[in-house]
Design a protein around this motif. Structure first.
Motif, PDB file in Angstrom:
ATOM      1  N   ARG A  28       0.826  -1.201   0.000  1.00 47.36           N
ATOM      2  CA  ARG A  28       0.000   0.000   0.000  1.00 47.36           C
ATOM      3  C   ARG A  28       0.866   1.259   0.000  1.00 47.36           C
ATOM      4  N   VAL A  29       1.884   1.285   0.854  1.00 48.18           N
ATOM      5  CA  VAL A  29       2.758   2.455   0.953  1.00 48.18           C
ATOM      6  C   VAL A  29       3.503   2.675  -0.365  1.00 48.18           C
ATOM      7  N   MET A  30       3.992   1.589  -0.954  1.00 50.64           N
ATOM      8  CA  MET A  30       4.709   1.725  -2.227  1.00 50.64           C
ATOM      9  C   MET A  30       3.779   2.202  -3.345  1.00 50.64           C
ATOM     10  N   ALA A  31       2.546   1.690  -3.358  1.00 53.84           N
ATOM     11  CA  ALA A  31       1.586   2.128  -4.381  1.00 53.84           C
ATOM     12  C   ALA A  31       1.267   3.609  -4.216  1.00 53.84           C
ATOM     13  N   GLU A  32       1.054   4.032  -2.985  1.00 54.63           N
ATOM     14  CA  GLU A  32       0.758   5.444  -2.731  1.00 54.63           C
ATOM     15  C   GLU A  32       1.942   6.347  -3.079  1.00 54.63           C
TER      16      GLU A  32
ATOM     17  N   GLY B  24       3.949   5.755  -5.541  1.00 58.67           N
ATOM     18  CA  GLY B  24       4.197   5.689  -6.979  1.00 58.67           C
ATOM     19  C   GLY B  24       5.447   4.920  -7.369  1.00 58.67           C
ATOM     20  N   TYR B  25       5.764   3.854  -6.628  1.00 60.11           N
ATOM     21  CA  TYR B  25       6.998   3.080  -6.840  1.00 60.11           C
ATOM     22  C   TYR B  25       7.088   2.543  -8.256  1.00 60.11           C
ATOM     23  N   GLU B  26       8.097   2.998  -9.015  1.00 54.18           N
ATOM     24  CA  GLU B  26       8.279   2.614 -10.412  1.00 54.18           C
ATOM     25  C   GLU B  26       9.454   1.668 -10.630  1.00 54.18           C
TER      26      GLU B  26
ATOM     27  N   PHE C 284      34.927  -8.018 -16.647  1.00 59.82           N
ATOM     28  CA  PHE C 284      34.087  -9.111 -16.170  1.00 59.82           C
ATOM     29  C   PHE C 284      32.652  -8.959 -16.663  1.00 59.82           C
ATOM     30  N   VAL C 285      32.209  -7.694 -16.822  1.00 62.12           N
ATOM     31  CA  VAL C 285      30.860  -7.407 -17.304  1.00 62.12           C
ATOM     32  C   VAL C 285      30.894  -6.240 -18.275  1.00 62.12           C
ATOM     33  N   GLU C 286      29.805  -6.089 -19.000  1.00 59.33           N
ATOM     34  CA  GLU C 286      29.579  -4.882 -19.787  1.00 59.33           C
ATOM     35  C   GLU C 286      28.222  -4.316 -19.384  1.00 59.33           C
ATOM     36  N   ILE C 287      28.078  -3.013 -19.507  1.00 61.23           N
ATOM     37  CA  ILE C 287      26.799  -2.380 -19.201  1.00 61.23           C
ATOM     38  C   ILE C 287      25.909  -2.514 -20.430  1.00 61.23           C
ATOM     39  N   ALA C 288      24.870  -3.345 -20.302  1.00 64.10           N
ATOM     40  CA  ALA C 288      23.929  -3.545 -21.400  1.00 64.10           C
ATOM     41  C   ALA C 288      22.853  -2.462 -21.412  1.00 64.10           C
ATOM     42  N   PHE C 289      22.611  -1.871 -20.238  1.00 62.03           N
ATOM     43  CA  PHE C 289      21.580  -0.840 -20.117  1.00 62.03           C
ATOM     44  C   PHE C 289      21.853  -0.037 -18.857  1.00 62.03           C
ATOM     45  N   ARG C 290      21.643   1.274 -18.964  1.00 60.78           N
ATOM     46  CA  ARG C 290      21.688   2.139 -17.785  1.00 60.78           C
ATOM     47  C   ARG C 290      20.827   3.352 -18.076  1.00 60.78           C
ATOM     48  N   GLU C 291      19.905   3.631 -17.140  1.00 56.80           N
ATOM     49  CA  GLU C 291      19.037   4.788 -17.323  1.00 56.80           C
ATOM     50  C   GLU C 291      18.671   5.355 -15.956  1.00 56.80           C
ATOM     51  N   TYR C 292      18.854   6.654 -15.810  1.00 54.10           N
ATOM     52  CA  TYR C 292      18.485   7.357 -14.588  1.00 54.10           C
ATOM     53  C   TYR C 292      17.093   7.927 -14.767  1.00 54.10           C
ATOM     54  N   GLY C 293      16.225   7.742 -13.769  1.00 50.80           N
ATOM     55  CA  GLY C 293      14.876   8.281 -13.898  1.00 50.80           C
ATOM     56  C   GLY C 293      14.045   8.062 -12.660  1.00 50.80           C
ATOM     57  N   ARG C 294      12.746   8.204 -12.822  1.00 56.33           N
ATOM     58  CA  ARG C 294      11.800   8.102 -11.710  1.00 56.33           C
ATOM     59  C   ARG C 294      11.911   6.740 -11.038  1.00 56.33           C
ATOM     60  N   PHE C 295      11.766   6.754  -9.711  1.00 58.40           N
ATOM     61  CA  PHE C 295      11.892   5.513  -8.951  1.00 58.40           C
ATOM     62  C   PHE C 295      10.839   5.443  -7.853  1.00 58.40           C
ATOM     63  N   LEU C 296      10.921   6.343  -6.891  1.00 57.53           N
ATOM     64  CA  LEU C 296       9.949   6.404  -5.796  1.00 57.53           C
ATOM     65  C   LEU C 296       9.560   7.875  -5.608  1.00 57.53           C
ATOM     66  N   PRO C 297       8.661   8.367  -6.467  1.00 59.53           N
ATOM     67  CA  PRO C 297       8.332   9.794  -6.435  1.00 59.53           C
ATOM     68  C   PRO C 297       7.849  10.292  -5.080  1.00 59.53           C
TER      69      PRO C 297
ATOM     70  N   LYS D 157      15.014   9.267  -7.216  1.00 62.01           N
ATOM     71  CA  LYS D 157      15.237   8.753  -8.561  1.00 62.01           C
ATOM     72  C   LYS D 157      16.295   7.651  -8.453  1.00 62.01           C
ATOM     73  N   ALA D 158      16.489   6.924  -9.541  1.00 62.58           N
ATOM     74  CA  ALA D 158      17.467   5.830  -9.510  1.00 62.58           C
ATOM     75  C   ALA D 158      17.975   5.516 -10.902  1.00 62.58           C
ATOM     76  N   ASP D 159      19.191   4.987 -10.930  1.00 61.95           N
ATOM     77  CA  ASP D 159      19.706   4.337 -12.129  1.00 61.95           C
ATOM     78  C   ASP D 159      19.186   2.915 -12.132  1.00 61.95           C
ATOM     79  N   ILE D 160      18.696   2.460 -13.277  1.00 61.68           N
ATOM     80  CA  ILE D 160      18.439   1.040 -13.486  1.00 61.68           C
ATOM     81  C   ILE D 160      19.577   0.549 -14.370  1.00 61.68           C
ATOM     82  N   TYR D 161      20.304  -0.442 -13.874  1.00 64.45           N
ATOM     83  CA  TYR D 161      21.406  -1.059 -14.626  1.00 64.45           C
ATOM     84  C   TYR D 161      21.013  -2.454 -15.071  1.00 64.45           C
ATOM     85  N   VAL D 162      21.511  -2.842 -16.230  1.00 60.12           N
ATOM     86  CA  VAL D 162      21.556  -4.248 -16.607  1.00 60.12           C
ATOM     87  C   VAL D 162      23.015  -4.524 -16.973  1.00 60.12           C
TER      88      VAL D 162
END
Length: 196
Positions: free
Chosen positions: A21-25, A27-29, A169-182, A187-192
Motif C-alpha cells: 500500500r505504501v509503495m503504491a501510494e 508511486g513506486y516505479e 568481467f561485465v559490460e553495461i547492457a543498459f543504464r538509465e536514470y529516472g523516476r523511482f519512488l516519487p 530517482k534511480a539508475d536502473i542497470y543491466v
C-alpha cells in the motif's frame, strides 16, 4: 479524551503488512522499470532468475507481467516472504531465507539472470550483493538492479560496478536514470550488466 493517531509508516521502511500500500501510494516505479530493462536487454523469459531481496514480491509481479516464468527469490524478512509466497498465481517457484551478509544458499550456474531492485543502498543490502549476483550467473547472463539516489554517490556501490566493468568481467547492457519512488523524491539508475 482524544485518541492519539498512529504515525504513518516510514515510506522507506514500512512494515511488511503495509509495504504494498505504501509503495503504491508513493508511486513506486522501480519494479516496472527494471523488468522492462531486463526484457529489453534480451533476457529469455523462461531462463531461471534469482531475485535478491524479493520483499513482498513486487518485482516478481512486474517480471511475471512481462512473461518471465522461472523466478526464485531470496529474502531475509519472514513476514515479507510470507506475503510474496501468498501472491495469487505463484509468482515465485521458491522463496529462500537469506541474510544479506552471508553467501546466497544457491549454487553458481543455477540461474541465468539475477535481479536486485530497491535494495542496494546503505542500511539495506550491502554493495557485496552486486558481486554475489554476478558470481551466480554464467557468461551471457544478465543482472538487473537499481542504484537510487541513496547510493548513487556511495563508493561502495558505484565502485563495485566500475571495478567489474573496468576489469572486463561485465559490460553495461543498459543504464538509465529516472523516476523511482516519487513519493520519497527518489530517482534511480536502473542497470543491466551482462557477464562476459
Amino acid at each position: 479524551m482524544t485518541k492519539k493517531r498512529a504515525d504513518p509508516p516510514d515510506i522507506l521502511h514500512p512494515p511488511a503488512a503495509d509495504y504494498d500500500r505504501v509503495m503504491a501510494e508513493a508511486g513506486y516505479e522501480g519494479p516496472t522499470r527494471a523488468a522492462a530493462a531486463l526484457a529489453g536487454a534480451g533476457a529469455a523469459h523462461d531462463a531461471p532468475l534469482i531475485e535478491f531481496g524479493a520483499g513482498t514480491g513486487l518485482v516478481g509481479v512486474a517480471l511475471r507481467s512481462l512473461g518471465f516464468t522461472a523466478i526464485d527469490g531470496l529474502e531475509p524478512d519472514p513476514d515479507m516472504r510470507a506475503i510474496a509466497r501468498a501472491r495469487p498465481g505463484g509468482i515465485y517457484r521458491q522463496l529462500l531465507a537469506w541474510d544479506w551478509q552471508g553467501d546466497p544458499p544457491v549454487e553458481p550456474g543455477t540461474y541465468m539472470n539475477a535481479a536486485a531492485v530497491g535494495v542496494l543502498a546503505p542500511g539495506w543490502a550491502p554493495a557485496s550483493v552486486i558481486d554475489q549476483g554476478l558470481r551466480l550467473i554464467p557468461p551471457g547472463g544478465l543482472f538487473v538492479f537499481s542504484i537510487s539516489d541513496l547510493a548513487r554517490n556511495e563508493i561502495d556501490y558505484v565502485g563495485r560496478i566500475r571495478e567489474n566493468v573496468d576489469c572486463g568481467f561485465v559490460e553495461i547492457a543498459f543504464r538509465e536514470y529516472g523516476r523511482f519512488l516519487p513519493g520519497a523524491d527518489l530517482k534511480a539508475d536502473i542497470y543491466v550488466l551482462r557477464r562476459r
